[in-house]
Design a protein around this motif. Structure first.
Motif, PDB file in Angstrom:
ATOM      1  N   ASN A 149       0.845  -1.062   0.110  1.00 56.30           N
ATOM      2  CA  ASN A 149       0.032  -0.095  -0.045  1.00 56.30           C
ATOM      3  C   ASN A 149       0.969   1.367  -0.083  1.00 56.30           C
ATOM      4  O   ASN A 149       1.545   1.758   1.066  1.00 56.30           O
ATOM      5  N   LEU A 150       1.190   1.631  -1.219  1.00 56.56           N
ATOM      6  CA  LEU A 150       2.320   2.808  -1.226  1.00 56.56           C
ATOM      7  C   LEU A 150       1.671   3.927  -0.627  1.00 56.56           C
ATOM      8  O   LEU A 150       2.496   4.638   0.069  1.00 56.56           O
ATOM      9  N   VAL A 151       0.579   4.461  -0.919  1.00 54.71           N
ATOM     10  CA  VAL A 151      -0.102   5.558  -0.257  1.00 54.71           C
ATOM     11  C   VAL A 151      -0.016   5.419   1.356  1.00 54.71           C
ATOM     12  O   VAL A 151       0.469   6.482   2.188  1.00 54.71           O
ATOM     13  N   GLY A 152      -0.254   4.273   1.901  1.00 53.27           N
ATOM     14  CA  GLY A 152      -0.316   4.007   3.331  1.00 53.27           C
ATOM     15  C   GLY A 152       1.328   4.224   3.927  1.00 53.27           C
ATOM     16  O   GLY A 152       1.546   5.002   4.960  1.00 53.27           O
ATOM     17  N   ALA A 153       2.336   3.626   3.139  1.00 56.13           N
ATOM     18  CA  ALA A 153       3.596   3.574   3.416  1.00 56.13           C
ATOM     19  C   ALA A 153       4.146   5.093   3.415  1.00 56.13           C
ATOM     20  O   ALA A 153       4.783   5.582   4.337  1.00 56.13           O
ATOM     21  N   LEU A 154       3.684   5.872   2.294  1.00 50.86           N
ATOM     22  CA  LEU A 154       4.097   7.204   2.319  1.00 50.86           C
ATOM     23  C   LEU A 154       3.597   8.103   3.660  1.00 50.86           C
ATOM     24  O   LEU A 154       4.325   8.801   4.177  1.00 50.86           O
ATOM     25  N   ARG A 155       2.525   7.783   3.920  1.00 52.07           N
ATOM     26  CA  ARG A 155       1.752   8.586   5.158  1.00 52.07           C
ATOM     27  C   ARG A 155       2.638   7.898   6.347  1.00 52.07           C
ATOM     28  O   ARG A 155       2.968   8.954   7.240  1.00 52.07           O
ATOM     29  N   ALA A 156       3.183   6.794   6.601  1.00 56.21           N
ATOM     30  CA  ALA A 156       3.751   6.323   7.781  1.00 56.21           C
ATOM     31  C   ALA A 156       5.072   7.047   7.513  1.00 56.21           C
ATOM     32  O   ALA A 156       5.583   7.594   8.762  1.00 56.21           O
ATOM     33  N   VAL A 221      -3.059   3.747   7.172  1.00 58.49           N
ATOM     34  CA  VAL A 221      -1.784   3.156   6.767  1.00 58.49           C
ATOM     35  C   VAL A 221      -1.872   1.714   6.336  1.00 58.49           C
ATOM     36  O   VAL A 221      -1.396   1.514   5.193  1.00 58.49           O
ATOM     37  N   VAL A 222      -2.384   0.954   7.042  1.00 55.92           N
ATOM     38  CA  VAL A 222      -2.717  -0.492   6.738  1.00 55.92           C
ATOM     39  C   VAL A 222      -4.333  -0.679   6.656  1.00 55.92           C
ATOM     40  O   VAL A 222      -5.006  -0.579   7.432  1.00 55.92           O
ATOM     41  N   MET A 223      -4.716  -1.007   5.265  1.00 56.32           N
ATOM     42  CA  MET A 223      -6.052  -1.396   5.022  1.00 56.32           C
ATOM     43  C   MET A 223      -6.515  -2.545   5.821  1.00 56.32           C
ATOM     44  O   MET A 223      -6.053  -3.650   6.101  1.00 56.32           O
ATOM     45  N   ALA A 224      -7.835  -2.486   6.278  1.00 57.63           N
ATOM     46  CA  ALA A 224      -8.576  -3.417   7.035  1.00 57.63           C
ATOM     47  C   ALA A 224      -8.768  -4.744   6.184  1.00 57.63           C
ATOM     48  O   ALA A 224      -8.630  -5.868   6.399  1.00 57.63           O
ATOM     49  N   ARG A 225      -8.997  -4.633   4.769  1.00 60.79           N
ATOM     50  CA  ARG A 225      -9.139  -5.655   4.127  1.00 60.79           C
ATOM     51  C   ARG A 225      -7.717  -6.650   3.847  1.00 60.79           C
ATOM     52  O   ARG A 225      -7.870  -7.789   3.705  1.00 60.79           O
TER      53      ARG A 225
END
Length: 276
Positions: A149-156, A221-225
Motif C-alpha cells: 500500500n504505497l499511499v499508506g507507506a508514504l503516510r507512515a 496506513v494499513v488497510m482493514a481488508r
C-alpha cells in the motif's frame, strides 16, 4: 537496560513470573507467565512502546521491547536487502544472554515495521539450530500486517520525517516512492526471485500458535481488508485466530482510544495462550 549493539529495553518484574493477578486484582499462584517481546512500529519511541509494555509488566511478565531503525524498514526491505534478519537474530540471542530462553514467549507486533522484523524471527525459529527449541505461545498483531500500500507507506514515512527539514523530507519520500514502484511494481517478477514480500511470507507461515489481530477499518496506513485476508489465510491453515475491528481508531491508536478494552483483549489472549 540498553545495549550499544541493539537499542532494546528489558523490564524484569519484582514478583516471580509464576504469580499473576486474579480477577479481583490480587495475586495468585498460576501458570507461568510468558516473556513478552514487543516489536514497535516505524519511528515509534521507547516511551510510546512502554505504554504497551506496562500491560504485561504489571502482571509479572518479563518484557523486551525493540523497534527496528526506520531506514531499514522503508529502504532495505524495499530493496530486498534482508538487514532485519541480523537484528532478529540479535533479539533472539538476548534470551540466552539473560538466561530466559526456556520461558514461553508471546510476541506483540505493531504495524508493518514490526511485522517485517517478526517475519525473520519466524524464519530463524524454523531454521536456526539454536532457536528451534524456543517455545512461542502466541502472537498479537496491532495495525497489521498490510500488503503493498504505497499511499499508506508514504503516510507512515511522512509521520516519521515530520520534524526533519522540508527539503530532506521531500527527497526521502520521493526516493522511497521510486524504490517501491521500481522494485514492487515494475520489477516485481524479478524481485520475487530473490526476496519474498513479508506479507506473502506470513500468509503461509508454518507457525501454528494462536494469533490475535487488532485492527480498524479507519486505519489509513494499513488497510482493514489486508488484515482480514491474512486472518482468512491463517484460519485456512488451522491456526487458532481471533480478530477485533476497532472501527474508528487510527493506525496504532487502539490502546489510546480504547484503553480498557484493548488491555483486556491482550491480557485475556495472553492467559488463554499459556493455558493452551
Amino acid at each position: 537496560m540498553l545495549s550499544a549493539e541493539l537499542d532494546y529495553t528489558i523490564e524484569i518484574p519484582d514478583q516471580p513470573c509464576g504469580i499473576q493477578e486474579n480477577s479481583e486484582g490480587g495475586k495468585e499462584a498460576g501458570t507461568r507467565q510468558p516473556l513478552v517481546i514487543l516489536l514497535g512500529w516505524g519511528g515509534c519511541s521507547d516511551k510510546n512502546l512502554a505504554k504497551y509494555s506496562a500491560i504485561y509488566h504489571k502482571r509479572g511478565c518479563i518484557v523486551i521491547r525493540y523497534t527496528a531503525p526506520w531506514h531499514m524498514v522503508f529502504f532495505s526491505e524495499s530493496l530486498g536487502i534482508p538487514s532485519l534478519r541480523v537484528l532478529a537474530q540479535k533479539l533472539l540471542e538476548l534470551l540466552f544472554d539473560y538466561e530466559v530462553e526456556k520461558e514461553p514467549l508471546l510476541f506483540h507486533v505493531f504495524s508493518n515495521a514490526g511485522v517485517m522484523l517478526y517475519r525473520y524471527v519466524l524464519e530463524l525459529l524454523q531454521t536456526h539450530r539454536r532457536f528451534c527449541h524456543l517455545r512461542v505461545v502466541g502472537t498479537i498483531f496491532d495495525s497489521g500486517p498490510g500488503d503493498s500500500n504505497l499511499v499508506g507507506a508514504l503516510r507512515a514515512l511522512a509521520a516519521i520525517l515530520e520534524h526533519r527539514p522540508a527539503v530532506l523530507r521531500l527527497m526521502l519520500l520521493v526516493a522511497f516512492a521510486l524504490v517501491a514502484i521500481l522494485f514492487h511494481i515494475l520489477l516485481a517478477p524479478l524481485t520475487a526471485l530473490f526476496h519474498t514480500h513479508f506479507y506473502d511470507r506470513l500468509l503461509d507461515a508454518a507457525s501454528r500458535w494462536p494469533e490475535l489481530y487488532l485492527y480498524s477499518r479507519a486505519d489509513e496506513v494499513v488497510m482493514a481488508r489486508d488484515v482480514e485476508r491474512m486472518v482468512e489465510a491463517r484460519l485456512a491453515h488451522q491456526v487458532l485466530v481471533h480478530s477485533v475491528d476497532f472501527v474508528s481508531s487510527a493506525h496504532v491508536s487502539h490502546l489510546r482510544d480504547y484503553p480498557t478494552y484493548y488491555t483486556s483483549l491482550c491480557v485475556n489472549f495472553m492467559r488463554s495462550c499459556v493455558h493452551c
